[in-house]
Design a protein around this motif. Structure first.
Motif, PDB file in Angstrom:
ATOM      1  N   PRO A  10      40.343  35.523  47.006  1.00 24.25           N
ATOM      2  CA  PRO A  10      39.885  35.314  45.633  1.00 24.25           C
ATOM      3  C   PRO A  10      38.463  34.772  45.551  1.00 24.25           C
ATOM      4  N   LEU A  11      37.791  35.197  44.484  1.00 27.08           N
ATOM      5  CA  LEU A  11      36.478  34.692  44.155  1.00 27.08           C
ATOM      6  C   LEU A  11      36.672  33.613  43.094  1.00 27.08           C
ATOM      7  N   SER A  12      36.266  32.421  43.412  1.00 21.99           N
ATOM      8  CA  SER A  12      36.429  31.304  42.476  1.00 21.99           C
ATOM      9  C   SER A  12      35.077  30.894  41.921  1.00 21.99           C
ATOM     10  N   VAL A  13      34.978  30.822  40.606  1.00 22.95           N
ATOM     11  CA  VAL A  13      33.737  30.388  39.959  1.00 22.95           C
ATOM     12  C   VAL A  13      34.080  29.377  38.876  1.00 22.95           C
ATOM     13  N   PRO A  14      33.187  28.440  38.600  1.00 20.32           N
ATOM     14  CA  PRO A  14      33.443  27.484  37.512  1.00 20.32           C
ATOM     15  C   PRO A  14      33.197  28.143  36.150  1.00 20.32           C
ATOM     16  N   GLU A  15      33.836  27.623  35.161  1.00 20.23           N
ATOM     17  CA  GLU A  15      33.654  28.137  33.803  1.00 20.23           C
ATOM     18  C   GLU A  15      32.184  28.073  33.414  1.00 20.23           C
ATOM     19  N   GLY A  16      31.696  29.153  32.814  1.00 24.11           N
ATOM     20  CA  GLY A  16      30.302  29.223  32.403  1.00 24.11           C
ATOM     21  C   GLY A  16      29.373  29.833  33.430  1.00 24.11           C
ATOM     22  N   ARG A  60      29.254  40.360  27.714  1.00 24.90           N
ATOM     23  CA  ARG A  60      29.055  39.487  28.888  1.00 24.90           C
ATOM     24  C   ARG A  60      29.107  40.243  30.206  1.00 24.90           C
ATOM     25  N   PHE A  61      29.391  41.530  30.147  1.00 24.19           N
ATOM     26  CA  PHE A  61      29.550  42.329  31.362  1.00 24.19           C
ATOM     27  C   PHE A  61      28.323  43.204  31.617  1.00 24.19           C
ATOM     28  N   THR A  62      27.918  43.258  32.884  1.00 25.71           N
ATOM     29  CA  THR A  62      26.856  44.162  33.317  1.00 25.71           C
ATOM     30  C   THR A  62      27.320  44.894  34.560  1.00 25.71           C
ATOM     31  N   ALA A  63      27.280  46.222  34.493  1.00 32.35           N
ATOM     32  CA  ALA A  63      27.570  47.030  35.671  1.00 32.35           C
ATOM     33  C   ALA A  63      26.255  47.483  36.273  1.00 32.35           C
ATOM     34  N   GLN A  64      26.199  47.488  37.595  1.00 34.96           N
ATOM     35  CA  GLN A  64      24.993  47.908  38.305  1.00 34.96           C
ATOM     36  C   GLN A  64      25.378  48.991  39.306  1.00 34.96           C
ATOM     37  N   LEU A  65      24.583  50.053  39.347  1.00 38.35           N
ATOM     38  CA  LEU A  65      24.873  51.177  40.229  1.00 38.35           C
ATOM     39  C   LEU A  65      23.658  51.520  41.070  1.00 38.35           C
ATOM     40  N   ASN A  66      23.871  51.705  42.357  1.00 41.69           N
ATOM     41  CA  ASN A  66      22.834  52.151  43.271  1.00 41.69           C
ATOM     42  C   ASN A  66      23.439  53.262  44.121  1.00 41.69           C
ATOM     43  N   LYS A  67      23.184  54.502  43.726  1.00 40.66           N
ATOM     44  CA  LYS A  67      23.794  55.627  44.418  1.00 40.66           C
ATOM     45  C   LYS A  67      23.250  55.808  45.822  1.00 40.66           C
ATOM     46  N   ILE A  76      29.755  39.198  35.501  1.00 41.56           N
ATOM     47  CA  ILE A  76      30.362  38.616  34.308  1.00 41.56           C
ATOM     48  C   ILE A  76      29.624  37.315  34.028  1.00 41.56           C
ATOM     49  N   ARG A  77      28.899  37.293  32.917  1.00 43.15           N
ATOM     50  CA  ARG A  77      28.161  36.082  32.546  1.00 43.15           C
ATOM     51  C   ARG A  77      29.047  35.148  31.744  1.00 43.15           C
ATOM     52  N   ASP A  78      28.711  33.846  31.789  1.00 43.47           N
ATOM     53  CA  ASP A  78      29.468  32.840  31.024  1.00 43.47           C
ATOM     54  C   ASP A  78      30.977  33.030  31.248  1.00 43.47           C
ATOM     55  N   SER A  79      31.373  33.021  32.495  1.00 47.82           N
ATOM     56  CA  SER A  79      32.773  33.288  32.840  1.00 47.82           C
ATOM     57  C   SER A  79      33.714  32.326  32.120  1.00 47.82           C
ATOM     58  N   GLN A  80      34.824  32.877  31.677  1.00 50.87           N
ATOM     59  CA  GLN A  80      35.840  32.108  30.972  1.00 50.87           C
ATOM     60  C   GLN A  80      37.157  32.153  31.750  1.00 50.87           C
ATOM     61  N   PRO A  81      38.009  31.146  31.579  1.00 54.12           N
ATOM     62  CA  PRO A  81      39.317  31.181  32.253  1.00 54.12           C
ATOM     63  C   PRO A  81      40.094  32.458  31.944  1.00 54.12           C
ATOM     64  N   GLY A 104      40.876  45.957  44.859  1.00 65.63           N
ATOM     65  CA  GLY A 104      40.705  44.946  43.828  1.00 65.63           C
ATOM     66  C   GLY A 104      40.219  43.620  44.364  1.00 65.63           C
ATOM     67  N   THR A 105      39.493  42.914  43.524  1.00 60.16           N
ATOM     68  CA  THR A 105      39.034  41.555  43.818  1.00 60.16           C
ATOM     69  C   THR A 105      39.666  40.599  42.830  1.00 60.16           C
ATOM     70  N   ILE A 106      40.309  39.569  43.353  1.00 64.90           N
ATOM     71  CA  ILE A 106      40.912  38.550  42.493  1.00 64.90           C
ATOM     72  C   ILE A 106      39.829  37.561  42.077  1.00 64.90           C
ATOM     73  N   LEU A 107      39.672  37.377  40.781  1.00 68.69           N
ATOM     74  CA  LEU A 107      38.708  36.417  40.240  1.00 68.69           C
ATOM     75  C   LEU A 107      39.461  35.265  39.608  1.00 68.69           C
ATOM     76  N   ARG A 108      39.049  34.062  39.953  1.00 71.77           N
ATOM     77  CA  ARG A 108      39.615  32.856  39.341  1.00 71.77           C
ATOM     78  C   ARG A 108      38.483  32.048  38.730  1.00 71.77           C
ATOM     79  N   VAL A 109      38.582  31.804  37.448  1.00 73.27           N
ATOM     80  CA  VAL A 109      37.597  31.013  36.736  1.00 73.27           C
ATOM     81  C   VAL A 109      38.231  29.672  36.435  1.00 73.27           C
ATOM     82  N   LYS A 110      37.610  28.620  36.956  1.00 70.26           N
ATOM     83  CA  LYS A 110      38.193  27.288  36.834  1.00 70.26           C
ATOM     84  C   LYS A 110      37.511  26.515  35.713  1.00 70.26           C
ATOM     85  N   SER A 111      38.324  25.930  34.836  1.00 72.53           N
ATOM     86  CA  SER A 111      37.774  25.145  33.732  1.00 72.53           C
ATOM     87  C   SER A 111      37.566  23.695  34.154  1.00 72.53           C
TER      88      SER A 111
END
Lengths: 111, 116
Positions: A10-16, A60-67, A76-81, A104-111
């Motif tokens: 899992p990818l863990s990020v703090p809220e915001g 809040r979402f931006t996709a980036q592609l480099n073929k 994902i900006r300003d991540s929310q729980p 898949g990547t598991i994302l956990r946003v911690k408040s």
């Protein structure tokens, strides 16, 4: 070699904070790329699609592609729980016939 | 409301039994798909159909069968030949446009099959 690869997390990020999710693919002729979000026990839902090199923003979402590098990412900006979920990268193969999904990547946003 | 309906949501099967999972869509989509999801493995394609009365094998078709007699229906049969059928099964549909392809899949809520 898997056709679509993602870091399982899992990818863990703090809220915001900004969450950065990455995906690489092997089919050089792929033209369409997608990010799906899947909550535990639920079905996937499309959050972003991208077809051209560069960035595509949607809220809040931006996709980036480099073929050239066969690389697609999701920021994902300003991540929310409520963003805590599994994010699936999907790449279209066999031109229009089917999508291949990463694990898949598991994302956990911690408040 | 338009959407995809899968049934049953939960299904238990004894070894050696065939089971059929239902998938119905009222989105008027041409293409329909069946995926299997196991923990940590993402979605794997079982079968797909782009038109009525035609379907193609995906990456893990062995032990499964499908039919596409109507545009709105794409049932999946899990046969006794499928050695490890316990999984979460997802049906999806899409507008089958090749140029430009949208590729967006609309998913049903899934069917969770457990073999006892």
């Amino acid at each position: 070699q898997k056709e679509v690869e993602q870091n399982s997390g899992p990818l863990s990020v703090p809220e915001g904070a900004i969450a950065s999710l990455n995906c690489t693919y092997s089919d050089r002729v792929s033209q369409s790329f997608f990010w799906y979000r899947q909550y535990s026990g639920k079905s996937p839902e499309l959050i972003m699609s991208i077809y051209s090199n560069g960035d595509k923003e949607d809220g809040r979402f931006t996709a980036q592609l480099n073929k050239a590098s066969q690389y697609v990412s999701l920021l994902i900006r300003d991540s929310q729980p409520s963003d805590s979920a599994t994010y699936l990268c999907a790449v279209e193969v066999e031109y229009g016939n089917k999508l291949v999904f990463g694990a898949g990547t598991i994302l956990r946003v911690k408040s | 409301d338009g959407g995809i309906t899968q049934s049953p949501k939960y299904l238990f099967r004894k070894e050696g039994q065939n089971v059929t999972l239902s998938c119905e869509q009222n989105l008027n989509h041409d293409a329909m798909y069946w995926y299997r999801q196991d923990p940590g493995q993402g979605l794997r394609l079982i079968y797909y159909s782009q038109i009525v009365n035609d379907f193609q094998k995906g990456d893990i078709a062995e032990g499964y069968s499908v039919s596409r007699e109507k545009k709105e229906s794409f049932p999946l049969t899990v046969t006794s030949a499928q050695k490890n059928p316990t999984a979460f099964y997802l049906c999806a549909s899409s507008i089958d446009r090749k140029q430009p392809s949208t590729g967006e899949l609309f998913f049903g809520e899934g069917s969770r099959l457990t073999v006892l």
